[in-house]
Scaffold this active site. Structure first.
Site, PDB file in Angstrom:
ATOM      1  N   CYS A   7       0.848  -1.187   0.000  1.00  0.00           N
ATOM      2  CA  CYS A   7       0.000   0.000   0.000  1.00  0.00           C
ATOM      3  C   CYS A   7       0.890   1.246   0.000  1.00  0.00           C
ATOM      4  O   CYS A   7       1.805   1.365   0.813  1.00  0.00           O
ATOM      5  CB  CYS A   7      -0.896  -0.016   1.234  1.00  0.00           C
ATOM      6  SG  CYS A   7      -1.874   1.481   1.458  1.00  0.00           S
ATOM      7  N   CYS A  27      -1.666 -10.610  -7.285  1.00  0.00           N
ATOM      8  CA  CYS A  27      -2.072 -11.732  -6.439  1.00  0.00           C
ATOM      9  C   CYS A  27      -2.055 -11.204  -5.004  1.00  0.00           C
ATOM     10  O   CYS A  27      -0.988 -11.036  -4.414  1.00  0.00           O
ATOM     11  CB  CYS A  27      -1.077 -12.870  -6.651  1.00  0.00           C
ATOM     12  SG  CYS A  27      -1.544 -14.407  -5.887  1.00  0.00           S
TER      13      CYS A  27
END
Length: 134
Positions: free
Chosen positions: A99, A122
């Site tokens: 993130c 993924c």
């Protein structure tokens, strides 16, 4: 102080208080949930997938696809939502996805996805929250 700055300043104990044990393991210790175990793997609702650590929007539902890999897969991320780093753990070289706001580990990106990007993000379900469209 911005949210990004304040999140990056959280201590290990503050992250432990903020996250569940499983979220902490994945987001802060770069863990991986077992294949086919995630709550969001089969989710097909319209909405946005956000970071479970800080709530930052990461992936739009229209980029999600079934890769049959055992983890939620997306062919693209929201612009500037994620950052990349080379991961050489476990005897292989992969591209780790985190993130951009809180630096939480999300998963990895591979170059075996569908058009239009050819990428397969993924991502661990535990690292995500789902915000359905109204």
């Amino acid at each position: 102080m911005s949210e990004k700055r304040s999140l990056s300043d959280l201590s290990d104990d503050e992250w432990r208080d903020r996250l569940s044990e499983e979220e902490y393991n994945i987001l802060r210790e770069r863990g991986t949930e077992p294949k086919f175990s995630g709550d969001l793997l089969e989710n097909t609702e319209d909405g946005t997938y956000a970071c479970a650590g800080c709530g930052a929007p990461l992936f739009a539902s229209d980029t999600k696809f079934s890769s049959k890999s055992g983890w939620p897969s997306f062919y693209d991320a929201i612009e500037d939502a994620v950052v990349f780093e080379t991961d050489t753990r476990h005897g292989m070289t992969r591209t780790e996805v985190s993130c951009a706001r809180c630096d939480g580990h999300l998963g990895h990106v591979f170059e075996d996805g569908p058009d239009p990007t050819g990428e397969r993000y993924c991502i661990n379900s535990v690292a995500l929250e789902f915000d359905p469209e109204d």
